[in-house]
Write an enzyme that holds these catalytic residues in place. Structure first.
Site: not given
Length: 403
Positions: A91, A149
């Protein structure tokens, strides 16, 4: 040729096997493709499609849609044996990129400002190499491409979805490209590498009134200010000085006019520590201080506390495995360094609570190329020489662990 891309003249790449050096152009291409199309947590649709397509092209078994956008690739070796997992996060962050580079983010307000595009590229390179060299290791390698994350956290949902089972994972490793270390340097240590992170918010309820008649009020701003100051005594006077902890108040909201004493004030902050035993003490002590200050002024309060990520704690044996491989790969004046702790947090910690493992830092800064901005900065970028180094270290760990 590797020299086509950014490289550091101080880094000796001769210890990286030729076949992995030959992947460098592809690693950079994949990383820059991902960098141009960053996506926030649990929205990594394009990223997941890109990863899944590559795995399909290489004939690698894969499971998609894990914890929404996660992927697990499974690569079997020459014969049954231990199972090693490799984790990479995918991400990006809600940051507007300020770099003027051909591969600049094409998604307004979203940027890979923490190196996760590099993590994904390294994991892809590792998957490709291992799929072409199954005879070089026994057992199984599971490569976990994890969403979210940066938040709200994708590791725990992936664990709950069963990524560490079928087959059961014996150990796990992962890396973070790290602009606090020069390219060609690896940071690895046993025990705590990154801190636990937790948050709190508190509303102080006083009694508002006119600025000219404060004796008729309970000034919530004064109360909250004293709380902020008192909270700083927790680390300095309640925590063993041998330990490390941080209590930060990052929010303070109060008042509507300069001549009005506010009836409420709101503060919020974060708590960070390495030693898990502090996890019970710190929230209790914070509320004790808030309650005591409020009582002394006749104010009331509403307190909320939540836990985000636990401390990232490496298993000593797995840390030694990574260190031994890194020593064979890097050759710079610094090389492998143990003094690399940070109060930053990582949800890799959930994987390390579930199975033994090691999370380590792969140096990626190169000031000579203006590639040394810190993580989460709008001009963050890294020396892509580190990509092939990451693949070499992962592959080396697989070969040593899965013998």
């Amino acid at each position: 040729m590797i020299s086509t891309y950014l490289s550091s003249p101080s880094v000796d790449l001769s210890r990286i096997r030729l076949e992995i050096r030959g992947l460098q152009n592809s690693l950079v291409e994949w990383r820059r493709n991902l960098h141009q199309r960053p996506e926030l947590g649990f929205r990594e649709k394009l990223t997941s499609e890109f990863v899944a397509k590559k795995l399909q092209e290489w004939g690698i078994d894969r499971q998609t849609g894990v914890a929404q956008t996660g992927i697990v690739a499974t690569i079997a070796g020459r014969q049954p044996g231990p199972v090693l997992a490799i984790r990479a996060d995918m991400d990006a962050l809600p940051i507007q990129e300020e770099n003027d580079v051909p591969y600049k983010s094409q998604h307004d307000g979203v940027m890979h400002a923490c190196g996760h595009d590099g993590h994904t590229a390294i994991a892809l390179g590792t998957a490709y190499y291992l799929s072409q060299h199954r005879d070089d290791f026994a057992g199984t390698v599971k490569i976990i491409f994890q969403p979210a994350e940066e938040g709200p956290g994708g590791a725990k949902p992936m664990i709950e979805a069963g990524v560490l089972t079928n087959p059961d994972v014996n150990a796990i490793i992962g890396l973070h490209l790290w602009n606090q270390l020069a390219v060609g340097t690896v940071g690895v240590r046993s025990g705590a590498l990154m801190a636990a992170t937790e948050g709190f918010r508190c509303t102080i309820m006083g009694k508002g009134g006119h600025g000219a008649i404060p004796h008729q009020t309970i000034d919530s701003i004064v109360v909250a200010s004293q709380i902020v100051n008192a909270l700083q005594t927790i680390v300095s006077r309640n925590v063993d000085p041998i330990e490390s902890a941080v209590v930060t108040v990052g929010e303070f909201h109060a008042g509507t006019a300069i001549n009005v004493i506010a009836d409420t004030a709101r503060i919020g902050g974060t708590v960070r520590y390495f030693n898990p035993t502090l996890g019970e003490f710190l929230p209790k002590r914070i509320e004790q201080i808030i309650a005591g200050v409020c009582q002394s002024h006749g104010a009331k309060y509403d307190f909320g506390y939540w836990r985000q990520y636990p401390a990232t704690i490496n298993d000593p044996r797995m840390a030694e495995l990574v260190r031994s491989v890194a020593l064979e790969v890097v050759e710079t004046p610094l090389g492998v360094v143990p003094n690399c702790q940070t109060m930053g947090a990582e949800d890799m910690s959930f994987f390390l609570q579930a199975v033994p493992g090691c999370y380590f830092f792969l140096g990626s800064a190169n000031p000579n190329l203006n590639l040394a901005y810190p993580h989460h900065h709008p001009r963050f970028d890294f020396d892509e020489t580190a990509l092939a180094m990451g693949v070499e270290i992962f592959v080396g760990c697989v070969e040593k662990f899965c013998r």
